[in-house]
Write a protein that holds these residues in place. Structure first.
Motif, PDB file in Angstrom:
ATOM      1  N   LYS A  71      20.107  41.541  49.359  1.00  0.00           N
ATOM      2  CA  LYS A  71      20.533  40.503  48.429  1.00  0.00           C
ATOM      3  C   LYS A  71      19.341  39.755  47.865  1.00  0.00           C
ATOM      4  O   LYS A  71      18.402  39.410  48.583  1.00  0.00           O
ATOM      5  CB  LYS A  71      21.480  39.524  49.136  1.00  0.00           C
ATOM      6  CG  LYS A  71      21.999  38.423  48.223  1.00  0.00           C
ATOM      7  CD  LYS A  71      22.906  37.465  48.970  1.00  0.00           C
ATOM      8  CE  LYS A  71      23.382  36.341  48.060  1.00  0.00           C
ATOM      9  NZ  LYS A  71      24.254  35.382  48.779  1.00  0.00           N
ATOM     10  N   THR A  72      19.371  39.497  46.566  1.00  0.00           N
ATOM     11  CA  THR A  72      18.339  38.686  45.912  1.00  0.00           C
ATOM     12  C   THR A  72      19.013  37.589  45.086  1.00  0.00           C
ATOM     13  O   THR A  72      20.150  37.732  44.646  1.00  0.00           O
ATOM     14  CB  THR A  72      17.452  39.531  44.974  1.00  0.00           C
ATOM     15  OG1 THR A  72      18.271  40.090  43.930  1.00  0.00           O
ATOM     16  CG2 THR A  72      16.763  40.652  45.726  1.00  0.00           C
ATOM     17  N   THR A  73      18.299  36.506  44.906  1.00  0.00           N
ATOM     18  CA  THR A  73      18.750  35.432  44.024  1.00  0.00           C
ATOM     19  C   THR A  73      17.623  35.092  43.066  1.00  0.00           C
ATOM     20  O   THR A  73      16.444  35.226  43.402  1.00  0.00           O
ATOM     21  CB  THR A  73      19.150  34.170  44.813  1.00  0.00           C
ATOM     22  OG1 THR A  73      18.030  33.744  45.602  1.00  0.00           O
ATOM     23  CG2 THR A  73      20.328  34.448  45.716  1.00  0.00           C
ATOM     24  N   GLU A  75      16.198  32.146  40.277  1.00  0.00           N
ATOM     25  CA  GLU A  75      16.247  30.810  39.701  1.00  0.00           C
ATOM     26  C   GLU A  75      15.201  30.736  38.599  1.00  0.00           C
ATOM     27  O   GLU A  75      14.056  31.127  38.805  1.00  0.00           O
ATOM     28  CB  GLU A  75      15.982  29.744  40.767  1.00  0.00           C
ATOM     29  CG  GLU A  75      17.005  29.709  41.890  1.00  0.00           C
ATOM     30  CD  GLU A  75      16.674  28.657  42.933  1.00  0.00           C
ATOM     31  OE1 GLU A  75      15.656  27.951  42.753  1.00  0.00           O
ATOM     32  OE2 GLU A  75      17.408  28.551  43.923  1.00  0.00           O
TER      33      GLU A  75
END
Length: 202
Positions: A71-73, A75
């Motif tokens: 998983k990556t996020t 911003e």
């Protein structure tokens, strides 16, 4: 649409990212409907690897059997597309506007057998480089990385026989002074696809 361009390669990379992130998709095929004479023209003069070829190669190396997607996020900055830009002058009120789109798209995979972490980054910004801070949660990686980069001088760059403007470049890069890192910064070139091959430390 120009299928032999860096712009189309970025489009293909974006589609592959979206497919990879959907667990329910187990197999997918991809082809351009606009083939035929377009390809035959090149085959008669010699072999040409179109820009999307290098995107498929990069994804094939980054997402192999047995590897797990991490998983990556993201911003950061976004851009918007109006309905008029999508559909021209004629716009239907029923068509919902696309929500803001991040300039940066990411996909990460891990190979436990080789202790490798692969981070693929797409910079959708066609006008500016993006200074990106990458944080790695729950692991440390070596500061010595292999980097694979697909970009060009212009999004309209094409590949022709004897003159390929869009290729897959491979080079080694030191991410920082410390041997073990949990974060690093990198300037992602405009209109590019880049992959980091990182070694996970014990």
């Amino acid at each position: 649409r120009n299928f032999n361009s860096l712009l189309h390669a970025l489009y293909v990379a974006d589609i592959l990212c979206q497919i990879a992130l959907v667990d329910s998709i187990k197999i997918a095929t991809f082809w351009d409907l606009k083939e035929g004479p377009y390809e035959i023209f090149y085959l008669k003069k010699g072999l040409v690897r179109r820009p999307p070829y290098y995107v498929f190669k990069l994804f094939a190396d980054s997402i192999r059997k047995g590897m797990k997607i991490v998983k990556t996020t993201v911003e950061g900055g976004n851009f918007t597309i109006s309905n008029q830009e999508r559909y021209g002058i004629l716009v239907w009120n029923e068509v919902k506007a696309i929500p803001p789109i991040p300039y940066i798209q990411t996909l990460a995979t891990i190979d436990r057998d080789l202790n490798k972490l692969y981070l693929l980054v797409i910079n959708r910004d066609i006008t500016a480089n993006r200074d990106v801070l990458i944080n790695i949660s729950g692991a440390r990686v070596s500061n010595q990385a292999k980097v694979y980069l697909i970009t060009g001088q212009s999004i309209e760059d094409r590949n022709e026989v004897g003159r390929e403007k869009v290729v897959l470049k491979e080079f080694s890069y030191q991410l920082g002074r410390k041997e073990a890192l949990s974060s690093f910064t990198y300037v992602i070139p405009k209109h590019s696809v880049i992959s980091f091959e990182l070694t996970i430390l014990p």
